[in-house]
Design an enzyme around this catalytic site. Structure first.
Site, mmCIF file in Angstrom:
data_model
loop_
_atom_site.group_PDB
_atom_site.id
_atom_site.type_symbol
_atom_site.label_atom_id
_atom_site.label_comp_id
_atom_site.label_asym_id
_atom_site.label_seq_id
_atom_site.Cartn_x
_atom_site.Cartn_y
_atom_site.Cartn_z
ATOM 1 C CD GLU A 1 -10.107 10.747 -23.650
ATOM 2 O OE1 GLU A 1 -9.757 9.979 -24.579
ATOM 3 O OE2 GLU A 1 -11.283 11.073 -23.425
ATOM 4 N NE ARG B 1 -0.596 8.250 3.522
ATOM 5 C CZ ARG B 1 0.048 9.374 3.234
ATOM 6 N NH1 ARG B 1 0.528 10.119 4.217
ATOM 7 N NH2 ARG B 1 0.229 9.744 1.975
ATOM 8 C CE LYS C 1 1.664 9.386 15.021
ATOM 9 N NZ LYS C 1 2.293 9.659 13.739
ATOM 10 N NE ARG D 1 -1.504 11.075 11.825
ATOM 11 C CZ ARG D 1 -0.312 11.498 11.415
ATOM 12 N NH1 ARG D 1 -0.190 12.725 10.943
ATOM 13 N NH2 ARG D 1 0.732 10.710 11.475
ATOM 14 C CG ASP E 1 6.411 6.115 10.023
ATOM 15 O OD1 ASP E 1 5.674 5.105 10.006
ATOM 16 O OD2 ASP E 1 5.993 7.249 10.305
ATOM 17 C CG ASP F 1 2.395 12.975 3.010
ATOM 18 O OD1 ASP F 1 2.933 13.758 2.205
ATOM 19 O OD2 ASP F 1 1.180 12.720 2.973
#
Length: 321
Positions: A48, A105, A201, A203, A227, A231
């Protein structure tokens, strides 16, 4: 330097950091001419989190620097605990400086029974006691509406644009890797006086992209892909390969938030990208470094934004062309 900034017309200002990006917090403090407030983060034997604020914050406007990058949940929990501690210690205002907003996201329901986690994170922050949010380049600007407190949304485009302007690259085209990033790419194109291109594009599933078409004239041009987040680097590698195949002379890439998870570094090394320019909203580990990666600091931008907020001055004027 003192850890408290005095201002005749305002309450004392204090700046604290947690564990996500202390180096950036130190740079921000240097820009503001103060030292960081004293705060320790430790763990109990059961893992913790324990936080101790080691100086008085009573009546102060407190700013807390914490990106919610990997480990995302641990960084979020540290933040919630510190907000609660500051609230109970009678801080006048608690202002969260979140250079990178994790879970951004997950900002809508793409399928049935999905959570909107970006909204949940915002709710928890405000419920804990946050009075204001300062952040950079949200994945979707609409996330600002998830907060019931003021939010200052900063932009890294001027910093990235100035870097490329100094390189004096010729025959530039600024390319957005998808339709959602067109506004960001247009801002850079306007600053660099360059035309705009778009990669169309789709995805099929998260972290997997497929280039469909390239809109714009890129043959024989120097291309800069911009961008908000890189990631796993699958999209940026695929985009660079497609641009070279369509006749681009060379390809640069840039982003605000270098998440760089999984195979990202390997993909960047293998890609057609000549240089990847990122900012330090996320601290990079040794395993996330590459000769192709250049990291720019956003400390002066954030530091100036904090000073303007604390003095009731305009923040948006920071981004006037």
């Amino acid at each position: 330097m003192s850890s408290v900034r005095k201002n005749d017309s305002k309450r004392p200002l204090q700046l604290f950091t947690l564990n996500s990006n202390p180096a950036l917090a130190e740079e921000i403090a240097d820009h503001m001419g103060i030292s960081l407030g004293k705060c320790t983060v430790s763990k109990f034997s059961d893992n913790e989190t324990q936080i101790n604020i080691e100086e008085s914050v009573r009546g102060c406007d407190v700013y807390v620097v914490q990106s919610t990058s990997n480990p995302v949940n641990e960084n979020l929990m540290e933040l919630y605990i510190l907000i609660d501690a500051l609230k109970r210690a009678s801080a006048a205002t608690i202002n969260i400086v979140m250079p990178y907003y994790g879970y951004a996201r997950q900002d809508r329901k793409a399928r049935s029974r999905e959570p909107i986690t970006a909204k949940l994170v915002a709710n928890l922050m405000v419920t804990a006691g946050a009075d204001r949010i300062i952040t950079l380049d949200l994945h979707a600007p609409q996330i600002q509406g998830f907060f019931d407190v003021p939010i200052d949304h900063l932009q890294a485009v001027p910093i990235l644009s100035d870097y490329f302007a100094e390189k004096q690259l010729e025959d530039l085209v600024i390319v957005s890797p998808d339709h959602g990033g067109v506004v960001r790419a247009r801002r850079m194109a306007d600053r660099l006086k360059a035309p705009l291109g778009i990669i169309d594009k789709r995805r099929p599933r998260p972290n997997v992209a497929e280039v469909m078409n390239i809109i714009g004239e890129i043959e024989g041009k120097t291309v800069i892909i911009i961008d908000d987040i890189i990631d796993t680097a699958g999209t940026i590698k695929l985009a660079a390969d497609a641009l070279i195949e369509k006749g681009a002379r060379e390809v640069y890439a840039c982003c605000t938030h270098p998440v760089l998870s999984g195979p990202a570094i390997e993909r960047i090394e293998e890609s057609q990208i000549k240089e990847l320019v990122v900012t330090n909203t996320i601290a990079l580990s040794e395993s996330q470094t590459s000769d192709k990666i250049t990291q720019l600091s956003v400390a002066s931008l954030i530091g100036e934004a904090i000073l303007r907020v604390n003095s009731d001055k305009s923040v948006s004027s920071l981004f006037d062309s």
